[in-house]
Design a protein around this motif. Structure first.
Motif, PDB file in Angstrom:
ATOM      1  N   ASP A  89       0.794  -1.221   0.000  1.00 24.70           N
ATOM      2  CA  ASP A  89       0.000   0.000   0.000  1.00 24.70           C
ATOM      3  C   ASP A  89       0.834   1.282   0.000  1.00 24.70           C
ATOM      4  N   ILE A  90       2.012   1.242   0.594  1.00 25.42           N
ATOM      5  CA  ILE A  90       2.811   2.470   0.634  1.00 25.42           C
ATOM      6  C   ILE A  90       3.362   2.769  -0.757  1.00 25.42           C
ATOM      7  N   PRO A  91       3.530   4.041  -1.089  1.00 22.98           N
ATOM      8  CA  PRO A  91       3.977   4.385  -2.445  1.00 22.98           C
ATOM      9  C   PRO A  91       5.458   4.102  -2.713  1.00 22.98           C
ATOM     10  N   GLN A  92       6.255   3.991  -1.665  1.00 18.92           N
ATOM     11  CA  GLN A  92       7.682   3.766  -1.851  1.00 18.92           C
ATOM     12  C   GLN A  92       7.958   2.303  -2.217  1.00 18.92           C
ATOM     13  N   VAL A  93       9.011   2.109  -2.999  1.00 23.16           N
ATOM     14  CA  VAL A  93       9.462   0.761  -3.346  1.00 23.16           C
ATOM     15  C   VAL A  93      10.197   0.198  -2.133  1.00 23.16           C
ATOM     16  N   VAL A  94       9.810  -1.002  -1.704  1.00 26.39           N
ATOM     17  CA  VAL A  94      10.387  -1.631  -0.517  1.00 26.39           C
ATOM     18  C   VAL A  94      11.344  -2.730  -0.957  1.00 26.39           C
ATOM     19  N   ILE A  95      12.585  -2.630  -0.496  1.00 25.33           N
ATOM     20  CA  ILE A  95      13.616  -3.609  -0.852  1.00 25.33           C
ATOM     21  C   ILE A  95      13.981  -4.420   0.383  1.00 25.33           C
ATOM     22  N   ALA A  96      13.877  -5.742   0.286  1.00 21.27           N
ATOM     23  CA  ALA A  96      14.335  -6.623   1.355  1.00 21.27           C
ATOM     24  C   ALA A  96      15.807  -6.925   1.125  1.00 21.27           C
ATOM     25  N   GLN A  97      16.581  -6.849   2.186  1.00 14.59           N
ATOM     26  CA  GLN A  97      17.996  -7.222   2.148  1.00 14.59           C
ATOM     27  C   GLN A  97      18.122  -8.457   3.030  1.00 14.59           C
ATOM     28  N   VAL A  98      18.403  -9.612   2.420  1.00  5.61           N
ATOM     29  CA  VAL A  98      18.356 -10.877   3.147  1.00  5.61           C
ATOM     30  C   VAL A  98      19.733 -11.509   3.260  1.00  5.61           C
ATOM     31  N   ASN A 150      15.641 -10.921  -6.587  1.00  8.19           N
ATOM     32  CA  ASN A 150      16.062 -10.179  -7.778  1.00  8.19           C
ATOM     33  C   ASN A 150      17.548 -10.301  -8.037  1.00  8.19           C
ATOM     34  N   ARG A 151      18.341 -10.187  -6.963  1.00  8.03           N
ATOM     35  CA  ARG A 151      19.801 -10.205  -7.098  1.00  8.03           C
ATOM     36  C   ARG A 151      20.417 -11.013  -5.979  1.00  8.03           C
ATOM     37  N   VAL A 152      21.460 -11.774  -6.322  1.00  2.96           N
ATOM     38  CA  VAL A 152      22.260 -12.489  -5.330  1.00  2.96           C
ATOM     39  C   VAL A 152      23.673 -11.943  -5.431  1.00  2.96           C
ATOM     40  N   VAL A 153      24.219 -11.529  -4.302  1.00  2.00           N
ATOM     41  CA  VAL A 153      25.546 -10.920  -4.281  1.00  2.00           C
ATOM     42  C   VAL A 153      26.376 -11.523  -3.160  1.00  2.00           C
ATOM     43  N   PRO A 154      27.707 -11.419  -3.265  1.00  3.00           N
ATOM     44  CA  PRO A 154      28.540 -11.873  -2.153  1.00  3.00           C
ATOM     45  C   PRO A 154      28.140 -11.135  -0.875  1.00  3.00           C
ATOM     46  N   ASP A 167      29.706  -9.828   1.540  1.00  2.00           N
ATOM     47  CA  ASP A 167      30.411  -8.586   1.865  1.00  2.00           C
ATOM     48  C   ASP A 167      30.001  -7.415   0.970  1.00  2.00           C
ATOM     49  N   GLN A 168      29.199  -7.679  -0.064  1.00  4.76           N
ATOM     50  CA  GLN A 168      28.707  -6.625  -0.957  1.00  4.76           C
ATOM     51  C   GLN A 168      27.203  -6.384  -0.812  1.00  4.76           C
ATOM     52  N   LEU A 169      26.570  -7.113   0.112  1.00  3.41           N
ATOM     53  CA  LEU A 169      25.113  -7.076   0.232  1.00  3.41           C
ATOM     54  C   LEU A 169      24.579  -5.675   0.525  1.00  3.41           C
ATOM     55  N   GLU A 170      25.121  -5.012   1.509  1.00  6.48           N
ATOM     56  CA  GLU A 170      24.618  -3.686   1.865  1.00  6.48           C
ATOM     57  C   GLU A 170      24.844  -2.688   0.732  1.00  6.48           C
ATOM     58  N   ASP A 171      26.030  -2.712   0.128  1.00  2.00           N
ATOM     59  CA  ASP A 171      26.323  -1.785  -0.974  1.00  2.00           C
ATOM     60  C   ASP A 171      25.421  -2.050  -2.179  1.00  2.00           C
ATOM     61  N   ALA A 172      25.199  -3.319  -2.502  1.00  2.00           N
ATOM     62  CA  ALA A 172      24.342  -3.663  -3.646  1.00  2.00           C
ATOM     63  C   ALA A 172      22.903  -3.210  -3.412  1.00  2.00           C
ATOM     64  N   THR A 173      22.427  -3.373  -2.181  1.00  2.00           N
ATOM     65  CA  THR A 173      21.063  -2.938  -1.849  1.00  2.00           C
ATOM     66  C   THR A 173      20.960  -1.422  -1.923  1.00  2.00           C
ATOM     67  N   ARG A 174      21.948  -0.743  -1.389  1.00  2.00           N
ATOM     68  CA  ARG A 174      21.963   0.728  -1.402  1.00  2.00           C
ATOM     69  C   ARG A 174      22.041   1.256  -2.847  1.00  2.00           C
ATOM     70  N   THR A 175      22.866   0.607  -3.683  1.00  2.00           N
ATOM     71  CA  THR A 175      22.989   1.015  -5.088  1.00  2.00           C
ATOM     72  C   THR A 175      21.645   0.872  -5.799  1.00  2.00           C
ATOM     73  N   LEU A 176      20.961  -0.231  -5.574  1.00  2.00           N
ATOM     74  CA  LEU A 176      19.642  -0.441  -6.172  1.00  2.00           C
ATOM     75  C   LEU A 176      18.663   0.640  -5.697  1.00  2.00           C
ATOM     76  N   ALA A 177      18.685   0.931  -4.411  1.00  2.00           N
ATOM     77  CA  ALA A 177      17.794   1.970  -3.864  1.00  2.00           C
ATOM     78  C   ALA A 177      18.093   3.326  -4.501  1.00  2.00           C
ATOM     79  N   HIS A 178      19.370   3.634  -4.686  1.00  2.00           N
ATOM     80  CA  HIS A 178      19.736   4.911  -5.308  1.00  2.00           C
ATOM     81  C   HIS A 178      19.291   4.971  -6.776  1.00  2.00           C
TER      82      HIS A 178
END
Length: 189
Positions: free
Chosen positions: A25-34, A109-113, A115-126
């Motif tokens: 329902d919220i207008p923002q895109v929600v990204i799960a970082q797992v 959507n994406r699988v990353v090493p 040690d790159q998980l937080e950066d990859a999630t942040r890059t997608l959000a940006h």
């Protein structure tokens, strides 16, 4: 979750349902970082999110069937994310699906090493944040609204929505910027 009555159990699942529905329902895109294991309601949470970025170590599971409690609330999100056959396997076996397999099924959507998980999630959000917030909200709402419609209904809905969206200030500014080959700063971030 032990020795309670129906009223208590319904209250718990009502709260969970409200939270899950809020994600759409919220207008923002929600990204799960797992990272690690997303099991039962954690798997449901990931499946309800708009996008999922997972570390290579991530695993997804709905093990309730092994405990005598079928994961019916996670089932709704998982079925919508990966389809009936894959959801059935996940739900009736209770096995863990590694991140790469979950990606192949469409749960991730994406699988990353790791040690790159937080950066990859942040890059997608940006990347997402570079778009018009107004257009993102319309698109997110539209994606979920048309998903269960017939093709004809979905096309009618989309045609009406894009015509109305085209009249919005963001759309007009964006089209003009494109034609003039210049960048644009969105007002609705």
């Amino acid at each position: 979750m032990i020795d309670a009555g129906i009223k208590e159990y319904k209250f718990i699942f009502d709260q969970c349902t409200r939270m899950m529905m809020r994600l759409h329902d919220i207008p923002q895109v929600v990204i799960a970082q797992v990272q690690g294991i997303a099991t039962a309601a954690g798997c449901q949470l990931a499946a309800w999110c708009d996008l999922v970025v997972a570390g290579e170590d991530a695993r997804f599971s709905t093990p309730g069937v092994r405990l005598g409690l079928f994961c019916t609330t996670p089932m709704v999100a998982i079925t919508r994310a990966i389809g009936r056959k894959a959801a059935m396997e996940m739900l009736v076996t209770g096995r863990e699906f590694p991140a790469q397999e979950a990606k192949a099924l469409g749960l991730v959507n994406r699988v990353v090493p790791l040690d790159q998980l937080e950066d990859a999630t942040r890059t997608l959000a940006h990347q997402i944040a570079e778009a018009s917030g107004f257009a993102l909200a319309i698109g997110k709402q539209g994606l979920y609204a048309q998903a269960d419609m017939t093709d004809a209904q979905a096309l009618h809905y989309a045609k009406h929505t894009i015509a109305m969206n085209n009249m919005a200030e963001d759309a007009q500014s964006g089209i003009k910027a494109f034609l003039e080959k210049r960048s644009i700063e969105w007002k609705n971030r």
